[in-house]
Enzyme design. Structure first.
Site, PDB file in Angstrom:
ATOM      1  N   CYS A 188     -25.563  -3.345  -9.531  1.00 42.94           N
ATOM      2  CA  CYS A 188     -26.879  -3.386  -9.008  1.00 42.94           C
ATOM      3  C   CYS A 188     -27.499  -4.287  -6.924  1.00 42.94           C
ATOM      4  O   CYS A 188     -27.379  -5.437  -6.760  1.00 42.94           O
ATOM      5  CB  CYS A 188     -27.854  -4.242  -9.782  1.00 42.94           C
ATOM      6  SG  CYS A 188     -29.477  -4.527  -9.234  1.00 42.94           S
TER       7      CYS A 188
ATOM      8  N   ARG B 214       0.814  -1.257   0.204  1.00 43.28           N
ATOM      9  CA  ARG B 214      -0.012   0.439  -0.187  1.00 43.28           C
ATOM     10  C   ARG B 214       0.785   1.128   0.168  1.00 43.28           C
ATOM     11  O   ARG B 214       0.420   2.383  -0.428  1.00 43.28           O
ATOM     12  CB  ARG B 214      -0.992   0.196   1.585  1.00 43.28           C
ATOM     13  CG  ARG B 214      -2.282   1.156   1.297  1.00 43.28           C
ATOM     14  CD  ARG B 214      -2.748   0.797   2.094  1.00 43.28           C
ATOM     15  NE  ARG B 214      -2.844  -0.290   3.015  1.00 43.28           N
ATOM     16  CZ  ARG B 214      -3.927  -0.798   2.872  1.00 43.28           C
ATOM     17  NH1 ARG B 214      -5.077   0.286   2.366  1.00 43.28           N
ATOM     18  NH2 ARG B 214      -4.360  -2.339   3.404  1.00 43.28           N
TER      19      ARG B 214
HETATM   20  N1  LLP Z   1       3.322  -8.640   3.476  1.00 44.74           N
HETATM   21  C1  LLP Z   1       2.075  -9.873   3.573  1.00 44.74           C
HETATM   22  C2  LLP Z   1       2.858 -11.117   4.070  1.00 44.74           C
HETATM   23  C3  LLP Z   1       0.738  -9.404   3.746  1.00 44.74           C
HETATM   24  O1  LLP Z   1      -0.193 -10.346   4.384  1.00 44.74           O
HETATM   25  C4  LLP Z   1       0.735  -8.356   3.212  1.00 44.74           C
HETATM   26  C5  LLP Z   1      -0.511  -7.476   3.110  1.00 44.74           C
HETATM   27  C6  LLP Z   1       1.328  -7.031   2.800  1.00 44.74           C
HETATM   28  C7  LLP Z   1       2.753  -8.173   2.660  1.00 44.74           C
HETATM   29  C8  LLP Z   1       1.606  -6.200   1.839  1.00 44.74           C
HETATM   30  O2  LLP Z   1       1.187  -4.922   2.835  1.00 44.74           O
HETATM   31  P1  LLP Z   1       0.577  -3.702   2.870  1.00 44.74           P
HETATM   32  O3  LLP Z   1       2.066  -2.920   2.973  1.00 44.74           O
HETATM   33  O4  LLP Z   1      -0.321  -3.404   1.820  1.00 44.74           O
HETATM   34  O5  LLP Z   1      -0.541  -3.205   4.114  1.00 44.74           O
HETATM   35  N2  LLP Z   1      -6.935  -5.615   0.905  1.00 44.74           N
HETATM   36  C9  LLP Z   1      -6.602  -5.046   1.512  1.00 44.74           C
HETATM   37  C10 LLP Z   1      -5.532  -5.510   2.612  1.00 44.74           C
HETATM   38  C11 LLP Z   1      -4.822  -7.404   2.646  1.00 44.74           C
HETATM   39  C12 LLP Z   1      -3.531  -6.830   3.359  1.00 44.74           C
HETATM   40  C13 LLP Z   1      -2.823  -8.085   2.952  1.00 44.74           C
HETATM   41  N3  LLP Z   1      -1.376  -8.310   3.311  1.00 44.74           N
HETATM   42  C14 LLP Z   1      -7.041  -3.749   1.848  1.00 44.74           C
HETATM   43  O6  LLP Z   1      -7.696  -3.118   1.096  1.00 44.74           O
HETATM   44  O7  LLP Z   1      -7.157  -3.152   2.588  1.00 44.74           O
END
Ligand code: LLP
Length: 435
Positions: free
Chosen positions: A360, A292
């Site tokens: 929808c 992110r």
């Molecule tokens: N590493 C692992 C093992 C993870 O499970 C994740 C995210 C990341 C790294 C990356 O995390 P970030 O830096 O992006 O926070 N769909 C959800 C977020 C799901 C995150 C899943 N794992 C949302 O839209 O908020």
């Protein structure tokens, strides 16, 4: 959010230096527009902070946030490593993009035999072992290929971070990894150390996503070191690598107050440093997996406004030509976003409206109660910070076609993912012949 952006003399929102209305006209809407310079800036904030402190590190872009060939190429240009997860698709994308295989890390709580085969055949750098089943599969495949593999073991340190607070759970209720407290991780490490073809490089943990404070990461590091101290005595095991996952928070709305990315890295370095001193251990390589925080705030989505429904004394619904099919986050997590009318970017925002998607589904609302200038059909709405888990979670509900994705850099725009066509939607459909 909006105040960070600039406008041209026509009152049009600029993004990456380009007129967003021109982009909407050229490529159609809904449209994801990524500012590649911002992606690079975010990536460099991580990489350069490690370099500045002389720490051996890998910054693995978590491609689940947004995976496409062009994005993987940018990660390669920035010397990032790459986290691919779950199904073979992210790995396939990385291979198609020509990403250096030795810097690919493969994650997932249910990797199949075929996916592990793909990982071994393409000689990726590291597999993050999640469970006992996978250990057995991997070992038998490595024997078949007469190969070896570097692995990390994913452990759950009993800390779950929910943005502002941290829950410490005794017995970790998670589908991922080996629990550190109930003996699972000890059993796993014993087994892994006995496997000839598997080289255990270290530990991995990931405590959550969209985290604004460093305390949760600090607690996790402490827990990992407590365990490492134990394992150093009982199994003479030393971790070459500590992978502390991703999860660094970004700004979606003006209410969000994330730390500068450098700060997260510096806190991790400090903590690992104090723990290695405490236990008299060698300083490990630090790996992190931001998703992110690399792409989230580097993107906007442009939509065309269509129908407007005013319910006197209740609410004004403003419908756009996308919604939960290109951004599932509001429906799934009640995620909040900010937006401006890109062709009226300098007009005063004096009307409260709610932005509806066109699926929808009553829950298909992108933004509730936002102040905008008076809107009309064919205005262009720009929603900010849609770069992570937007396109990557896009779906075909109501047989929506997925939007196009454009990269902008140095004043130029380039299409990097084509808009799907109706033909694409039925491409795998076969007709059913009545016998
Ligand atoms: N590493 C692992 C093992 C993870 O499970 C994740 C995210 C990341 C790294 C990356 O995390 P970030 O830096 O992006 O926070 N769909 C959800 C977020 C799901 C995150 C899943 N794992 C949302 O839209 O908020």
């Amino acid at each position: 959010m909006a105040e960070q952006f600039s406008y041209n003399e026509k009152g049009h929102l600029l993004f990456g230096g380009l007129d967003t209305i021109d982009l909407a006209k050229k490529y159609g809407t809904p449209l994801f527009v990524y500012d590649v310079e911002k992606i690079r800036e975010n990536a460099r904030a991580f990489v350069e902070t490690f370099q500045k402190h002389g720490i051996k590190a890998q910054v693995a872009y978590a491609s689940k946030a947004f995976s496409s060939i062009a994005m993987v190429q940018v990660a390669k240009q920035e010397n990032l490593s790459l986290d691919v997860v779950s199904q073979g698709g992210e790995l396939y994308t990385a291979l198609q993009a020509g990403f250096p295989v030795d810097k690919i890390h493969f994650h997932g709580n249910n990797k199949s035999l075929e996916e592990l085969r793909m990982a071994i055949e393409s000689k990726i750098g590291c597999i993050v072992i999640d469970n006992f089943h996978e250990m057995v599969l991997l070992e038998s495949l490595l024997a078949e290929y007469d190969a070896t593999m570097d692995v990390l073991i994913r452990v759950t340190p009993g800390i779950e971070a929910h943005t502002h607070d941290y829950i410490l759970t005794g017995n970790e209720d998670s589908k991922f990894g080996f629990d550190l407290t109930n003996g699972q991780a000890d059993k796993a490490i014993q087994q892994l150390l006995a496997k000839e073809r598997i080289h255990l490089k270290g530990l991995h943990c990931h405590i959550g996503s969209q985290i604004f404070e460093t305390d949760g990461f600090m607690m996790a590091v402490e827990r990992l070191f407590e365990k490492l101290a134990e394992w150093s005595k009982s199994y003479q095991f030393t971790a070459e690598v500590l992978n502390l996952g991703g999860g660094f928070g970004i700004r979606y709305t003006s209410e969000d107050e994330p730390l500068p990315l450098e700060k997260y890295v510096e806190s991790l370095i400090e903590k690992v440093s104090s723990q290695t001193n405490k236990y008299n251990m060698v300083f490990p390589e630090i790996w992190i997996e931001p998703g992110r925080s690399i792409v989230g705030d580097a993107c906007i989505t442009l939509y065309s406004i269509g129908s407007i429904k005013e319910i006197p004394n209740v609410r004004k619904y403003v419908a756009v030509d996308g919604g939960m099919t290109d951004n599932l986050r509001p429906a799934l997590y009640q995620a909040k976003y900010e937006a401006v009318v890109a062709n009226k970017a300098q007009q005063p925002s004096d009307e409260e409206v709610s932005i509806a998607g066109k699926c929808c589904e009553s829950g298909d609302m992108l933004i509730w109660d936002i102040m905008l200038p008076e809107v009309e059909a064919n205005d262009i709405l720009a929603v900010f910070s849609t770069g992570a888990y937007g396109y990557s979670m896009a779906n075909h509900y109501n047989r929506f076609t997925k939007p196009a994705v454009v990269f902008v850099e140095k004043g130029k725009d380039q299409l990097v993912v084509k808009r799907e066509s109706y033909q694409d939607l039925v491409t795998n459909d076969l007709s059913y012949e009545e016998e």
